[in-house]
Scaffold this active site. Structure first.
Site, PDB file in Angstrom:
ATOM      1  NE  ARG A   1      -3.501  10.367   0.792  1.00  0.00           N
ATOM      2  CZ  ARG A   1      -4.567   9.603   0.656  1.00  0.00           C
ATOM      3  NH1 ARG A   1      -5.585  10.022  -0.044  1.00  0.00           N
ATOM      4  NH2 ARG A   1      -4.615   8.420   1.218  1.00  0.00           N
ATOM      5  CD  GLU A  47     -13.799  -0.883   4.233  1.00  0.00           C
ATOM      6  OE1 GLU A  47     -12.993  -0.018   3.831  1.00  0.00           O
ATOM      7  OE2 GLU A  47     -14.682  -1.382   3.531  1.00  0.00           O
TER       8      GLU A  47
END
Ligand code: AMP
Length: 176
Positions: free
Chosen positions: A59, A96
């Site tokens: 993005r 994560e």
């Protein structure tokens, strides 16, 4: 008055339970919102010397390309491992779950060039911190890091500022 926050769609529990995914495709698809976003991202840097915009896949490419055009700067892609065809520098960073690697062409920025880093969102700051380190390693002067969305509760923007990189964000969402 157009509120950029209203142009962002939130998808609860995507890509996994507990995550509020901030979807900017609705903002990009809204001509006025897209234009305003790019205008606001570049506003403090208009007229300053900026050599390159570095965008983080994927993005950050869309926003970074528009920012580069607006500031008459070059564009440099920071990509996921294995995508760039020429000699690269790479850095590992933690996600994560597990570790990932990002890369850029080793000759994409010349020593001392002034670079602004662009991505859509900063959360924990792990991605942006790795990108800053990669840019600095090849001699870039990272003059700012800009994001449409900040998740301030996760502390990423403060982490980048603590590294001495000025941060600009347009919208904040509480939580994560
Ligand atoms: P971080 O490294 O934790 O700062 O995460 C930032 C990267 O993950 C950016 O490239 C974002 O596009 C993506 N990201 C993290 N959290 C979200 C979220 N809640 N919604 C959309 N994208 C996110």
């Amino acid at each position: 008055m157009l509120d950029l926050k209203d142009a962002i769609r939130t998808i609860p529990d995507y890509p996994k339970p507990g995550i509020m995914f901030r979807d900017i495709t609705t903002l990009l698809g809204n001509a006025r919102a897209f234009r305003r976003t790019v205008d606001e991202l570049v506003q403090p840097y208009a007229g300053l010397k900026v050599d390159k915009i570095a965008g983080i896949e994927a993005r950050g490419f869309i926003l970074g390309g528009a920012v580069a055009h607006q500031l008459s700067a070059g564009f440099v892609p920071i990509r996921k491992k294995g995508k760039l065809p020429h000699a690269v520098v790479s850095i590992a960073y933690s996600l994560e779950y597990g570790i990932d690697e990002m890369e850029m062409h080793e000759d994409a920025v010349q020593k001392g060039e002034r670079v602004i880093l662009v991505d859509d969102l900063i959360a924990t700051g792990g991605t942006a911190t790795a990108a800053v380190k990669l840019l600095q390693r090849i001699g870039a002067e990272v003059v700012a890091a800009v994001f449409v969305i900040d998740l301030p509760d996760l502390g990423g923007a403060d982490k980048l500022r603590a590294l001495g990189v000025p941060v600009r964000t347009l919208i904040g969402f509480e939580g994560h």
